[in-house]
Design a protein around this motif. Sequence first.
Motif, PDB file in Angstrom:
ATOM      1  N   VAL A 135       0.901  -1.155  -0.008  1.00 40.70           N
ATOM      2  CA  VAL A 135      -0.178  -0.105   0.110  1.00 40.70           C
ATOM      3  C   VAL A 135       1.002   1.135  -0.012  1.00 40.70           C
ATOM      4  O   VAL A 135       2.003   1.343   0.926  1.00 40.70           O
ATOM      5  CB  VAL A 135      -0.936  -0.012   1.280  1.00 40.70           C
ATOM      6  CG1 VAL A 135      -1.809   1.328   1.291  1.00 40.70           C
ATOM      7  CG2 VAL A 135      -1.968  -1.174   1.435  1.00 40.70           C
ATOM      8  N   PRO A 136       0.677   2.158  -1.092  1.00 38.60           N
ATOM      9  CA  PRO A 136       1.543   3.234  -0.829  1.00 38.60           C
ATOM     10  C   PRO A 136       1.749   3.915   0.513  1.00 38.60           C
ATOM     11  O   PRO A 136       0.925   4.250   1.182  1.00 38.60           O
ATOM     12  CB  PRO A 136       0.884   4.364  -1.852  1.00 38.60           C
ATOM     13  CG  PRO A 136       0.165   3.563  -2.545  1.00 38.60           C
ATOM     14  CD  PRO A 136      -0.332   2.372  -1.935  1.00 38.60           C
ATOM     15  N   GLY A 137       2.898   4.186   0.789  1.00 36.77           N
ATOM     16  CA  GLY A 137       3.352   4.975   2.196  1.00 36.77           C
ATOM     17  C   GLY A 137       3.233   4.059   3.302  1.00 36.77           C
ATOM     18  O   GLY A 137       3.560   4.229   4.417  1.00 36.77           O
ATOM     19  N   GLU A 138       3.344   2.591   3.209  1.00 30.29           N
ATOM     20  CA  GLU A 138       2.982   1.533   4.227  1.00 30.29           C
ATOM     21  C   GLU A 138       4.142   0.312   3.811  1.00 30.29           C
ATOM     22  O   GLU A 138       4.788   0.273   2.732  1.00 30.29           O
ATOM     23  CB  GLU A 138       1.748   0.745   4.059  1.00 30.29           C
ATOM     24  CG  GLU A 138       0.564   1.574   4.195  1.00 30.29           C
ATOM     25  CD  GLU A 138       0.195   2.005   5.581  1.00 30.29           C
ATOM     26  OE1 GLU A 138       0.275   0.903   6.495  1.00 30.29           O
ATOM     27  OE2 GLU A 138      -0.382   3.023   6.162  1.00 30.29           O
ATOM     28  N   ASN A 139       4.591  -0.232   4.806  1.00 30.68           N
ATOM     29  CA  ASN A 139       5.389  -1.389   4.671  1.00 30.68           C
ATOM     30  C   ASN A 139       4.752  -2.522   3.823  1.00 30.68           C
ATOM     31  O   ASN A 139       3.562  -2.668   4.151  1.00 30.68           O
ATOM     32  CB  ASN A 139       6.150  -1.935   5.949  1.00 30.68           C
ATOM     33  CG  ASN A 139       6.856  -0.838   6.493  1.00 30.68           C
ATOM     34  OD1 ASN A 139       7.779   0.110   5.880  1.00 30.68           O
ATOM     35  ND2 ASN A 139       7.097  -0.739   7.943  1.00 30.68           N
ATOM     36  N   PRO A 140       5.300  -3.374   3.142  1.00 25.85           N
ATOM     37  CA  PRO A 140       4.827  -4.517   2.369  1.00 25.85           C
ATOM     38  C   PRO A 140       4.327  -5.392   3.662  1.00 25.85           C
ATOM     39  O   PRO A 140       4.978  -5.381   4.579  1.00 25.85           O
ATOM     40  CB  PRO A 140       5.863  -5.375   1.485  1.00 25.85           C
ATOM     41  CG  PRO A 140       7.103  -3.963   1.579  1.00 25.85           C
ATOM     42  CD  PRO A 140       6.857  -3.109   2.641  1.00 25.85           C
ATOM     43  N   TYR A 141       3.259  -6.064   3.091  1.00 21.75           N
ATOM     44  CA  TYR A 141       2.791  -7.291   4.249  1.00 21.75           C
ATOM     45  C   TYR A 141       2.434  -8.388   3.504  1.00 21.75           C
ATOM     46  O   TYR A 141       1.763  -8.404   2.254  1.00 21.75           O
ATOM     47  CB  TYR A 141       1.693  -6.740   5.021  1.00 21.75           C
ATOM     48  CG  TYR A 141       0.425  -6.630   4.386  1.00 21.75           C
ATOM     49  CD1 TYR A 141      -0.582  -7.243   4.271  1.00 21.75           C
ATOM     50  CD2 TYR A 141       0.123  -5.167   3.853  1.00 21.75           C
ATOM     51  CE1 TYR A 141      -1.831  -7.168   3.681  1.00 21.75           C
ATOM     52  CE2 TYR A 141      -1.018  -4.793   3.211  1.00 21.75           C
ATOM     53  CZ  TYR A 141      -1.927  -5.967   2.916  1.00 21.75           C
ATOM     54  OH  TYR A 141      -3.100  -5.622   2.401  1.00 21.75           O
ATOM     55  N   GLN A 142       2.953  -9.471   4.015  1.00 24.95           N
ATOM     56  CA  GLN A 142       2.550 -10.689   3.536  1.00 24.95           C
ATOM     57  C   GLN A 142       1.235 -11.204   3.340  1.00 24.95           C
ATOM     58  O   GLN A 142       0.357 -10.968   4.188  1.00 24.95           O
ATOM     59  CB  GLN A 142       3.389 -11.902   4.003  1.00 24.95           C
ATOM     60  CG  GLN A 142       3.266 -13.261   3.310  1.00 24.95           C
ATOM     61  CD  GLN A 142       4.194 -14.280   3.986  1.00 24.95           C
ATOM     62  OE1 GLN A 142       5.283 -14.192   4.174  1.00 24.95           O
ATOM     63  NE2 GLN A 142       3.623 -15.274   4.485  1.00 24.95           N
ATOM     64  N   VAL A 143       0.451 -11.535   2.174  1.00 24.13           N
ATOM     65  CA  VAL A 143      -0.749 -12.026   1.987  1.00 24.13           C
ATOM     66  C   VAL A 143      -0.953 -13.485   1.544  1.00 24.13           C
ATOM     67  O   VAL A 143      -2.170 -13.878   1.667  1.00 24.13           O
ATOM     68  CB  VAL A 143      -1.469 -11.153   1.045  1.00 24.13           C
ATOM     69  CG1 VAL A 143      -1.759  -9.563   1.489  1.00 24.13           C
ATOM     70  CG2 VAL A 143      -0.729 -10.837  -0.518  1.00 24.13           C
ATOM     71  N   VAL A 144       0.148 -13.813   0.683  1.00 26.77           N
ATOM     72  CA  VAL A 144       0.121 -15.449   0.535  1.00 26.77           C
ATOM     73  C   VAL A 144       1.321 -16.096   0.694  1.00 26.77           C
ATOM     74  O   VAL A 144       2.417 -15.545   0.746  1.00 26.77           O
ATOM     75  CB  VAL A 144      -0.110 -15.472  -1.046  1.00 26.77           C
ATOM     76  CG1 VAL A 144      -0.179 -17.066  -1.582  1.00 26.77           C
ATOM     77  CG2 VAL A 144      -1.355 -15.079  -1.578  1.00 26.77           C
ATOM     78  N   GLU A 145       1.279 -17.438   1.148  1.00 29.03           N
ATOM     79  CA  GLU A 145       2.529 -17.916   1.434  1.00 29.03           C
ATOM     80  C   GLU A 145       2.042 -19.638   0.883  1.00 29.03           C
ATOM     81  O   GLU A 145       1.104 -19.974   1.262  1.00 29.03           O
ATOM     82  CB  GLU A 145       2.959 -18.283   2.904  1.00 29.03           C
ATOM     83  CG  GLU A 145       4.232 -19.142   3.184  1.00 29.03           C
ATOM     84  CD  GLU A 145       4.479 -19.621   4.226  1.00 29.03           C
ATOM     85  OE1 GLU A 145       5.808 -19.473   4.560  1.00 29.03           O
ATOM     86  OE2 GLU A 145       3.666 -19.785   5.391  1.00 29.03           O
ATOM     87  N   LEU A 146       2.570 -19.846  -0.321  1.00 28.58           N
ATOM     88  CA  LEU A 146       2.481 -21.263  -0.757  1.00 28.58           C
ATOM     89  C   LEU A 146       3.791 -22.150  -0.559  1.00 28.58           C
ATOM     90  O   LEU A 146       4.700 -21.832  -1.002  1.00 28.58           O
ATOM     91  CB  LEU A 146       2.208 -21.142  -2.504  1.00 28.58           C
ATOM     92  CG  LEU A 146       2.236 -22.322  -2.981  1.00 28.58           C
ATOM     93  CD1 LEU A 146       0.929 -23.291  -2.575  1.00 28.58           C
ATOM     94  CD2 LEU A 146       2.016 -22.094  -4.496  1.00 28.58           C
ATOM     95  N   ALA A 147       3.766 -22.930   0.775  1.00 30.06           N
ATOM     96  CA  ALA A 147       4.742 -23.722   1.159  1.00 30.06           C
ATOM     97  C   ALA A 147       4.458 -25.228   0.389  1.00 30.06           C
ATOM     98  O   ALA A 147       3.573 -25.859   0.466  1.00 30.06           O
ATOM     99  CB  ALA A 147       4.786 -23.960   2.470  1.00 30.06           C
ATOM    100  N   LEU A 148       5.691 -25.687  -0.318  1.00 31.48           N
ATOM    101  CA  LEU A 148       5.448 -26.846  -1.136  1.00 31.48           C
ATOM    102  C   LEU A 148       6.657 -27.879  -0.756  1.00 31.48           C
ATOM    103  O   LEU A 148       7.698 -27.809  -0.062  1.00 31.48           O
ATOM    104  CB  LEU A 148       6.114 -26.283  -2.601  1.00 31.48           C
ATOM    105  CG  LEU A 148       5.074 -25.151  -3.142  1.00 31.48           C
ATOM    106  CD1 LEU A 148       5.726 -24.582  -4.481  1.00 31.48           C
ATOM    107  CD2 LEU A 148       3.704 -25.792  -3.175  1.00 31.48           C
ATOM    108  N   GLN A 149       6.319 -29.025  -0.985  1.00 31.18           N
ATOM    109  CA  GLN A 149       7.045 -30.289  -0.791  1.00 31.18           C
ATOM    110  C   GLN A 149       6.795 -31.331  -1.778  1.00 31.18           C
ATOM    111  O   GLN A 149       5.825 -31.429  -2.662  1.00 31.18           O
ATOM    112  CB  GLN A 149       6.535 -31.048   0.714  1.00 31.18           C
ATOM    113  CG  GLN A 149       6.899 -29.981   1.860  1.00 31.18           C
ATOM    114  CD  GLN A 149       5.104 -30.120   2.521  1.00 31.18           C
ATOM    115  OE1 GLN A 149       4.426 -30.698   2.479  1.00 31.18           O
ATOM    116  NE2 GLN A 149       5.445 -28.994   3.387  1.00 31.18           N
ATOM    117  N   ARG A 150       7.758 -32.104  -1.862  1.00 27.93           N
ATOM    118  CA  ARG A 150       7.991 -33.108  -3.000  1.00 27.93           C
ATOM    119  C   ARG A 150       6.794 -34.138  -2.732  1.00 27.93           C
ATOM    120  O   ARG A 150       6.757 -34.537  -1.563  1.00 27.93           O
ATOM    121  CB  ARG A 150       9.186 -33.691  -3.235  1.00 27.93           C
ATOM    122  CG  ARG A 150       9.945 -32.598  -4.050  1.00 27.93           C
ATOM    123  CD  ARG A 150      10.207 -32.856  -5.306  1.00 27.93           C
ATOM    124  NE  ARG A 150      11.133 -31.897  -5.959  1.00 27.93           N
ATOM    125  CZ  ARG A 150      11.019 -31.348  -7.119  1.00 27.93           C
ATOM    126  NH1 ARG A 150      10.066 -31.615  -7.927  1.00 27.93           N
ATOM    127  NH2 ARG A 150      11.846 -30.769  -7.482  1.00 27.93           N
TER     128      ARG A 150
END
Length: 150
Positions: A135-150
């Motif tokens: 968001v302009p003027g704000e710090n980035p924030y995580q919205v998605v985490e796709l954790a993967l394994q074989r």
Amino acid sequence: MDIVRYVTPLLGSWQGTNRSRLMPTDDYQDSAATATVEVTAAHFASIAYTWSDGESPQEGLLLMAGGATDAEPATAVWVDSWHTGRALMQFSGTVGEDGVLLLHGSYAAPTGPDWGWQIHLHPAPDARITMHNIVPGENPYQVVELALQR
């Protein structure tokens, strides 16, 4: 950067968990996820993935290209049935000292300046894709985490 060389350890099929939220104060919603990493047209790499928003299945595709030399940035286009709707989002980025490919893009906000979007591709063996809203003027924030394994 040579995107094919970068994704080679990630090639193939993956299973995992997708965690997503809209705002930094929201709880994450978890869902099962899959991903397939492939080389296409000799010089490009793609990551096709699936997840669920809790009500219906969703899918996305990240298509990446690299420059002719390691000094040139990577470029990418991204689509996701939930996040981007019918639009393509364009990115450029580089690999950091930690080995993470960091792609930067932006999208039009309903009012005001464009907002930013980052996609972080974390290398194997702990393969993850994280996405951050800016968001302009704000710090980035995580919205998605796709954790993967074989």
